[in-house]
Design an enzyme around this catalytic site. Structure first.
Site: not given
Ligand code: COA
Length: 260
Positions: A66, A112, A115, A135
Site C-alpha cells: 500500500a 498490500g 495481499e 507491516e
Molecule cells: N509506498 C510508497 N512508496 C513506496 C513504497 C510503498 N509501499 N514502496 C516503494 N516506494 C517508493 C519509494 O519511496 C521510492 O520512492 P522515491 O524514489 O520517490 O524515494 C521508490 O518507490 C523506489 O523505492 P526504493 O525504496 O528506493 O527501492 P529499493 O530498491 O531501495 O527498495 C523495497 C525496494 C521494496 C525493499 C523498498 O521500497 C520497501 O521496503 N518498500 C516498502 C515495502 C513495505 O513496507 N510495504 C508494505 C506497506 S504496508
C-alpha cells in the site's frame, strides 16, 4: 474508462492488467485501488474475457505495498476505513470474482502487494520475486486480508513467523511453502501465465464460476462449503455448457462451450 495507473491488454480472450506506477514500485494508492476495482468489474462483465492476469510494470516489482505516503498520518478511524474500503473494492472483490484471476508476481510483492497476489485465484512468480508482509516493521498489521489468506495458503505457523518477523521469502521458498504454484525466469512469466490461462479458457466458464464460489465458501466463516458445493453442482445441470460438455464427450468431439 480511462486509466492513469494501469493498462489492460487483451488477446485470445485473456486480459492482462498491468499496474503502472514503476517509479513507486507499483505501490497501491487510493486512485490505483479505485481503478483496479473498475478494471476488474469491467472485465468480469465482458463475456469475451475468460481469464485475467495481473502483473506489475517494470522488472523490479509486482506491487511494493500500500502507498505508505497516503496513510502515514491517519487516525484509528481512518485506518479502519482504509482497510475496510480496500477489502471491499479490491481484495475481497478479486477473491470472489467469477472470472479466474492469475497473479503474475514479477518482483517484490510486499504488504498490500502480497495481499493482492493472495486474493487472486492462484499465483505464478518469476525467480527474482520476493514476498512478505512487512507491516509490523511499520507499526501496523496487514489490513487487506493478509492475516487470513497467508495462513490459508502456507499454514498458521509459517504465516505467524512471516508476519512477526516481517521477513521476505524468495521465489523458491514461496514455491516450497505453497504460496506460489510455479517459479520461472522473468521472461517466461507471462508466457506461462498465458499458457495456463489458455487451458482454463478451453473449459466451461459457467462451471468455473461455480467452482470458484464453492472453493471460496469453504474458507468463509459464515458458509458451509459442502452445502454450497451441492447447490453449485446442481446449478451446473441447468446450463448450456453442461449440455455441450457432456454431449461432446459422448460424441467423442471437443466441446465448444457457449458460456451460458
Ligand atoms: N509506498 C510508497 N512508496 C513506496 C513504497 C510503498 N509501499 N514502496 C516503494 N516506494 C517508493 C519509494 O519511496 C521510492 O520512492 P522515491 O524514489 O520517490 O524515494 C521508490 O518507490 C523506489 O523505492 P526504493 O525504496 O528506493 O527501492 P529499493 O530498491 O531501495 O527498495 C523495497 C525496494 C521494496 C525493499 C523498498 O521500497 C520497501 O521496503 N518498500 C516498502 C515495502 C513495505 O513496507 N510495504 C508494505 C506497506 S504496508
Amino acid at each position: 474508462m480511462e486509466y492513469n495507473n494501469l493498462y489492460i491488454e487483451e488477446e485470445n480472450q485473456i486480459a492482462t492488467i498491468t499496474i503502472d506506477r514503476p517509479k513507486k514500485l507499483n505501490a497501491l494508492n487510493k486512485a490505483t485501488i479505485a481503478e483496479l476495482h473498475e478494471a476488474f468489474k469491467e472485465l468480469e462483465a465482458d463475456k469475451e474475457t475468460k481469464v485475467i492476469i495481473i502483473t506489475g510494470s517494470g522488472e523490479k516489482a509486482f506491487v511494493a505495498g500500500a502507498d505508505i505516503s497516503e496513510f502515514a498520518d491517519f487516525s484509528e478511524k481512518e485506518g479502519g476505513k482504509l482497510a475496510s474500503k480496500g477489502q471491499e473494492l479490491l481484495f475481497d472483490f478479486v477473491a470472489n470474482l467469477s472470472t479466474p484471476v492469475i497473479a503474475a508476481v514479477n518482483g517484490f510483492a510486499l504488504g498490500g502487494g502480497l495481499e493482492l497476489a493472495m486474493a487472486c485465484h492462484f499465483r505464478v512468480a518469476s525467480d527474482n520475486a520476493r514476498m512478505g508482509l512487512p507491516e509490523v516493521s511499520l507499526g501496523v498489521i496487514p489490513g487487506y486480508g493478509g492475516t487470513q489468506r497467508l495462513p490459508e495458503l502456507v499454514g498458521k505457523g509459517k504465516a505467524m513467523e512471516l508476519i512477526m518477523t516481517a521477513g521476505m521469502l524468495d521465489a523458491q521458498k514461496a514455491l516450497d511453502c505453497g504460496l506460489v504454484n510455479y517459479v520461472v525466469p522473468q521472461e517466461e512469466l507471462l508466457p506461462l501465465c498465458e499458457k495456463l490461462a489458455g487451458k482454463i479458457s478451453n473449459n466451461s466458464s459457467v462451471a468455473i464460476k461455480q467452482a470458484i464460489k464453492a472453493v471460496n465458501a469453504g474458507y468463509s466463516y459464515d458458509k458451509d462449503g459442502y452445502a454450497v458445493e451441492i447447490d453449485a453442482f446442481g446449478a451446473c445441470f441447468g446450463t448450456n455448457d453442461f449440455k455441450e460438455g457432456t454431449s461432446a464427450f459422448l460424441e467423442k468431439r471437443k466441446a465448444n462451450f457457449p458460456g451460458s
